[in-house]
Design an enzyme around this catalytic site. Sequence first.
Site, PDB file in Angstrom:
ATOM      1  N   LEU A  57      32.654  11.259 -22.462  1.00  0.00           N
ATOM      2  CA  LEU A  57      34.095  11.538 -22.434  1.00  0.00           C
ATOM      3  C   LEU A  57      34.576  12.086 -23.780  1.00  0.00           C
ATOM      4  O   LEU A  57      35.389  13.031 -23.828  1.00  0.00           O
ATOM      5  CB  LEU A  57      34.861  10.269 -22.032  1.00  0.00           C
ATOM      6  CG  LEU A  57      36.352  10.410 -21.781  1.00  0.00           C
ATOM      7  CD1 LEU A  57      36.703  11.590 -20.896  1.00  0.00           C
ATOM      8  CD2 LEU A  57      36.902   9.126 -21.170  1.00  0.00           C
ATOM      9  N   ASN A 100      22.122  -0.877 -42.587  1.00  0.00           N
ATOM     10  CA  ASN A 100      21.080  -0.204 -43.386  1.00  0.00           C
ATOM     11  C   ASN A 100      21.351   1.302 -43.435  1.00  0.00           C
ATOM     12  O   ASN A 100      20.513   2.065 -43.898  1.00  0.00           O
ATOM     13  CB  ASN A 100      19.673  -0.469 -42.813  1.00  0.00           C
ATOM     14  CG  ASN A 100      19.458   0.206 -41.475  1.00  0.00           C
ATOM     15  OD1 ASN A 100      20.404   0.651 -40.837  1.00  0.00           O
ATOM     16  ND2 ASN A 100      18.212   0.277 -41.033  1.00  0.00           N
ATOM     17  N   GLN A 102      27.760  -3.351 -22.202  1.00  0.00           N
ATOM     18  CA  GLN A 102      28.910  -2.470 -22.358  1.00  0.00           C
ATOM     19  C   GLN A 102      28.702  -1.110 -21.679  1.00  0.00           C
ATOM     20  O   GLN A 102      27.602  -0.563 -21.688  1.00  0.00           O
ATOM     21  CB  GLN A 102      29.172  -2.261 -23.843  1.00  0.00           C
ATOM     22  CG  GLN A 102      30.372  -1.372 -24.132  1.00  0.00           C
ATOM     23  CD  GLN A 102      30.868  -1.531 -25.555  1.00  0.00           C
ATOM     24  OE1 GLN A 102      31.919  -2.087 -25.804  1.00  0.00           O
ATOM     25  NE2 GLN A 102      30.098  -1.038 -26.485  1.00  0.00           N
ATOM     26  N   THR A 145      23.880  -3.168 -22.751  1.00  0.00           N
ATOM     27  CA  THR A 145      24.461  -1.957 -22.162  1.00  0.00           C
ATOM     28  C   THR A 145      24.453  -2.049 -20.647  1.00  0.00           C
ATOM     29  O   THR A 145      23.534  -2.638 -20.056  1.00  0.00           O
ATOM     30  CB  THR A 145      23.698  -0.700 -22.637  1.00  0.00           C
ATOM     31  OG1 THR A 145      24.144   0.418 -21.870  1.00  0.00           O
ATOM     32  CG2 THR A 145      22.204  -0.821 -22.486  1.00  0.00           C
ATOM     33  N   LYS A 153      17.088  -2.436 -24.832  1.00  0.00           N
ATOM     34  CA  LYS A 153      18.123  -3.461 -24.630  1.00  0.00           C
ATOM     35  C   LYS A 153      17.681  -4.468 -23.563  1.00  0.00           C
ATOM     36  O   LYS A 153      18.025  -5.643 -23.628  1.00  0.00           O
ATOM     37  CB  LYS A 153      19.439  -2.812 -24.207  1.00  0.00           C
ATOM     38  CG  LYS A 153      20.019  -1.852 -25.237  1.00  0.00           C
ATOM     39  CD  LYS A 153      20.937  -2.567 -26.199  1.00  0.00           C
ATOM     40  CE  LYS A 153      21.690  -1.610 -27.089  1.00  0.00           C
ATOM     41  NZ  LYS A 153      22.524  -2.288 -28.077  1.00  0.00           N
ATOM     42  N   TYR A 181      26.373  17.325 -16.371  1.00  0.00           N
ATOM     43  CA  TYR A 181      24.943  17.351 -16.033  1.00  0.00           C
ATOM     44  C   TYR A 181      24.775  17.081 -14.534  1.00  0.00           C
ATOM     45  O   TYR A 181      25.277  16.075 -14.017  1.00  0.00           O
ATOM     46  CB  TYR A 181      24.167  16.288 -16.813  1.00  0.00           C
ATOM     47  CG  TYR A 181      24.204  16.427 -18.327  1.00  0.00           C
ATOM     48  CD1 TYR A 181      24.655  17.594 -18.972  1.00  0.00           C
ATOM     49  CD2 TYR A 181      23.764  15.371 -19.137  1.00  0.00           C
ATOM     50  CE1 TYR A 181      24.676  17.689 -20.352  1.00  0.00           C
ATOM     51  CE2 TYR A 181      23.789  15.470 -20.528  1.00  0.00           C
ATOM     52  CZ  TYR A 181      24.250  16.628 -21.121  1.00  0.00           C
ATOM     53  OH  TYR A 181      24.272  16.714 -22.499  1.00  0.00           O
ATOM     54  N   GLU A 197      18.090  10.794 -13.503  1.00  0.00           N
ATOM     55  CA  GLU A 197      19.014   9.736 -13.105  1.00  0.00           C
ATOM     56  C   GLU A 197      19.498  10.012 -11.694  1.00  0.00           C
ATOM     57  O   GLU A 197      19.521  11.176 -11.266  1.00  0.00           O
ATOM     58  CB  GLU A 197      20.196   9.632 -14.089  1.00  0.00           C
ATOM     59  CG  GLU A 197      20.924  10.926 -14.331  1.00  0.00           C
ATOM     60  CD  GLU A 197      21.972  10.867 -15.455  1.00  0.00           C
ATOM     61  OE1 GLU A 197      22.103   9.831 -16.120  1.00  0.00           O
ATOM     62  OE2 GLU A 197      22.669  11.875 -15.637  1.00  0.00           O
ATOM     63  N   SER A 242      16.231   5.079 -19.857  1.00  0.00           N
ATOM     64  CA  SER A 242      15.697   5.725 -21.063  1.00  0.00           C
ATOM     65  C   SER A 242      14.975   4.659 -21.881  1.00  0.00           C
ATOM     66  O   SER A 242      15.175   3.454 -21.665  1.00  0.00           O
ATOM     67  CB  SER A 242      16.823   6.326 -21.919  1.00  0.00           C
ATOM     68  OG  SER A 242      17.551   5.287 -22.565  1.00  0.00           O
ATOM     69  N   TYR A 270      15.652   3.988 -24.865  1.00  0.00           N
ATOM     70  CA  TYR A 270      16.718   3.232 -25.548  1.00  0.00           C
ATOM     71  C   TYR A 270      17.226   2.106 -24.650  1.00  0.00           C
ATOM     72  O   TYR A 270      17.295   0.943 -25.062  1.00  0.00           O
ATOM     73  CB  TYR A 270      17.887   4.162 -25.926  1.00  0.00           C
ATOM     74  CG  TYR A 270      19.184   3.414 -25.955  1.00  0.00           C
ATOM     75  CD1 TYR A 270      19.439   2.468 -26.943  1.00  0.00           C
ATOM     76  CD2 TYR A 270      20.142   3.574 -24.940  1.00  0.00           C
ATOM     77  CE1 TYR A 270      20.615   1.719 -26.932  1.00  0.00           C
ATOM     78  CE2 TYR A 270      21.298   2.835 -24.928  1.00  0.00           C
ATOM     79  CZ  TYR A 270      21.525   1.907 -25.920  1.00  0.00           C
ATOM     80  OH  TYR A 270      22.666   1.145 -25.904  1.00  0.00           O
ATOM     81  N   HIS A 271      17.607   2.445 -23.395  1.00  0.00           N
ATOM     82  CA  HIS A 271      18.152   1.418 -22.511  1.00  0.00           C
ATOM     83  C   HIS A 271      17.104   0.318 -22.271  1.00  0.00           C
ATOM     84  O   HIS A 271      17.440  -0.859 -22.181  1.00  0.00           O
ATOM     85  CB  HIS A 271      18.593   2.041 -21.178  1.00  0.00           C
ATOM     86  CG  HIS A 271      19.846   2.873 -21.286  1.00  0.00           C
ATOM     87  ND1 HIS A 271      19.824   4.246 -21.392  1.00  0.00           N
ATOM     88  CD2 HIS A 271      21.161   2.522 -21.307  1.00  0.00           C
ATOM     89  CE1 HIS A 271      21.065   4.701 -21.464  1.00  0.00           C
ATOM     90  NE2 HIS A 271      21.900   3.687 -21.427  1.00  0.00           N
TER      91      HIS A 271
HETATM   92  N1  USQ Z   1      26.630  13.462 -19.336  1.00  0.00           N
HETATM   93  C1  USQ Z   1      27.093  14.693 -18.882  1.00  0.00           C
HETATM   94  N2  USQ Z   1      27.420  15.623 -19.816  1.00  0.00           N
HETATM   95  C2  USQ Z   1      27.344  15.394 -21.164  1.00  0.00           C
HETATM   96  C3  USQ Z   1      26.871  14.136 -21.617  1.00  0.00           C
HETATM   97  C4  USQ Z   1      26.513  13.199 -20.676  1.00  0.00           C
HETATM   98  O1  USQ Z   1      27.194  14.932 -17.677  1.00  0.00           O
HETATM   99  O2  USQ Z   1      27.660  16.306 -21.931  1.00  0.00           O
HETATM  100  C5  USQ Z   1      26.295  12.412 -18.350  1.00  0.00           C
HETATM  101  C6  USQ Z   1      24.875  11.886 -18.460  1.00  0.00           C
HETATM  102  O3  USQ Z   1      23.990  12.606 -17.656  1.00  0.00           O
HETATM  103  C7  USQ Z   1      25.056  10.448 -17.989  1.00  0.00           C
HETATM  104  C8  USQ Z   1      26.470  10.095 -18.405  1.00  0.00           C
HETATM  105  O4  USQ Z   1      27.133  11.319 -18.642  1.00  0.00           O
HETATM  106  O5  USQ Z   1      24.990  10.375 -16.596  1.00  0.00           O
HETATM  107  C9  USQ Z   1      26.587   9.227 -19.634  1.00  0.00           C
HETATM  108  O6  USQ Z   1      25.951   9.834 -20.732  1.00  0.00           O
HETATM  109  P1  USQ Z   1      26.368   9.436 -22.229  1.00  0.00           P
HETATM  110  O7  USQ Z   1      25.570  10.279 -23.146  1.00  0.00           O
HETATM  111  O8  USQ Z   1      27.844   9.437 -22.366  1.00  0.00           O
HETATM  112  O9  USQ Z   1      25.969   7.894 -22.275  1.00  0.00           O
HETATM  113  P2  USQ Z   1      24.552   7.147 -22.330  1.00  0.00           P
HETATM  114  O10 USQ Z   1      23.444   8.048 -22.670  1.00  0.00           O
HETATM  115  O11 USQ Z   1      24.422   6.365 -21.075  1.00  0.00           O
HETATM  116  O12 USQ Z   1      24.734   6.171 -23.561  1.00  0.00           O
HETATM  117  C10 USQ Z   1      26.006   5.744 -24.032  1.00  0.00           C
HETATM  118  C11 USQ Z   1      25.819   5.160 -25.431  1.00  0.00           C
HETATM  119  C12 USQ Z   1      24.902   3.938 -25.335  1.00  0.00           C
HETATM  120  C13 USQ Z   1      25.476   2.960 -24.341  1.00  0.00           C
HETATM  121  C14 USQ Z   1      25.713   3.611 -23.002  1.00  0.00           C
HETATM  122  C15 USQ Z   1      26.448   2.727 -22.032  1.00  0.00           C
HETATM  123  O13 USQ Z   1      25.252   6.124 -26.296  1.00  0.00           O
HETATM  124  O14 USQ Z   1      24.773   3.348 -26.607  1.00  0.00           O
HETATM  125  O15 USQ Z   1      24.580   1.885 -24.184  1.00  0.00           O
HETATM  126  O16 USQ Z   1      26.555   4.770 -23.180  1.00  0.00           O
HETATM  127  S1  USQ Z   1      25.883   2.985 -20.399  1.00  0.00           S
HETATM  128  O17 USQ Z   1      26.006   4.401 -20.089  1.00  0.00           O
HETATM  129  O18 USQ Z   1      26.696   2.168 -19.527  1.00  0.00           O
HETATM  130  O19 USQ Z   1      24.492   2.589 -20.363  1.00  0.00           O
END
Ligand code: USQ
Length: 398
Positions: free
Chosen positions: A239, A32, A208, A144, A185, A255, A325, A179, A181-182
Amino acid sequence: MRVFVLGGDGYLGWPTALHLSRAGHEIAVLDNFARRRYDEEMGVESLVPIESLPTRVDAWREHTGRDVQSFVVDLADAEALYEVIREFAPEAIVHFAEQRSAPYSMIDRQHAVYTQHNNVLGTLNLLFAIQEIDPSIHLVKLGTMGEYGTPNIDIEEGWLDVTHKGRTDRVLYPKRPGSYYHLSKVHDSHNIEFACRTWGLRATDLNQGIVYGQQTPETAIDERLATRFDYDAIFGTVLNRFVIQAVLGEPLTVYGSGSQTRGIIDIRDTTECLRLSVEHPAEPGEFRVFNQMTESVTIAELAQVVRHASPSVVDIDWLENPRIEADAHHYQVTHRRLVEMGLDPHHLSETLISSMFPIVRRYQERVDRAALRPHVNWRRPANPVRATGSALAAAKIE
Ligand code: USQ
């Protein structure tokens, strides 16, 4: 196999559609375009320019001779959804069609409500459509790793054997996500498990980890097939953001202490996991869960890999964590099932990170540096973003 990829215009949906098409499956995508509208709402764009869906589909046909059908439908519109499922008659449905950013869901009430409304109710419409139209359709749903949070026990693949007061049972693994969002899921997972148990549907929930990378063998064939690459603090994942920050000469935004640990996965492995899941369907009535990640790393380790891979000096900006977190915590994850099915993962390395640098250099002028800084704070939901003309407005969330 006839495979319907919902959310097939997005970061992962599009490369997955191409990977499945190249593997010989008959593919249709549905979208969409909400993801493109979030860009308008946030005033940012993918670092790598992306083509319209019709142009992408034409380019794929031109190179491979394979057709990918496309449908513009919102899962909130149940009638339209039923119609396209009847028309395409898929054997498997891969479901990426959700709002996927944690910070987006934490902006304010509107964005939290929109996220859960869009994700949970869209998936519920889909479950009813499958049950009514063809319960043998295999649903492959993107969950996730963040559904689990960071429990102080090992994380299993979706289910946990529990012994309590001398009795044992197998229960859905307890969830403590970070969050709204999480949480959406988590709610989906419960609704899907219920549909499998009650109606005999078959489903695979793919929990994932954080995806990195921008190119797959299929998207690299032609620039018009490129998928998006997000760098902003709302949709950019950690990353990918660090790689872009390094190329721009900006400090890496870690962070907190950076000792939070997460599961990660290369975008090429994502598309391969989807192929494996589709080609080895769940049994009728089965709700199976795979942890779709290939390695665990701390955020500080990610920053170090990017620093070492970079030819120029890269600083780290240790920011106060805008999220709530756990900082240092236990993180031991079982992720065997996809490997047992044949996944041969790519592993994070400096070489792999360096290979992402040229694409960033090429498009670095497109970056709005202000969008790199985090501005959504978990402690203080605010109202910093106007909803006009956005996905929110389209979804009529007040
Ligand atoms: N983080 C930093 N610096 C940044 C961005 C993020 O330190 O500039 C840290 C966050 O605090 C967190 C981690 O990196 O601890 C991951 O953050 P993220 O923004 O890369 O990922 P997240 O918000 O968890 O969400 C992403 C996707 C989401 C998916 C998830 C997988 O947007 O769709 O579900 O990764 S998981 O993280 O395993 O839940």
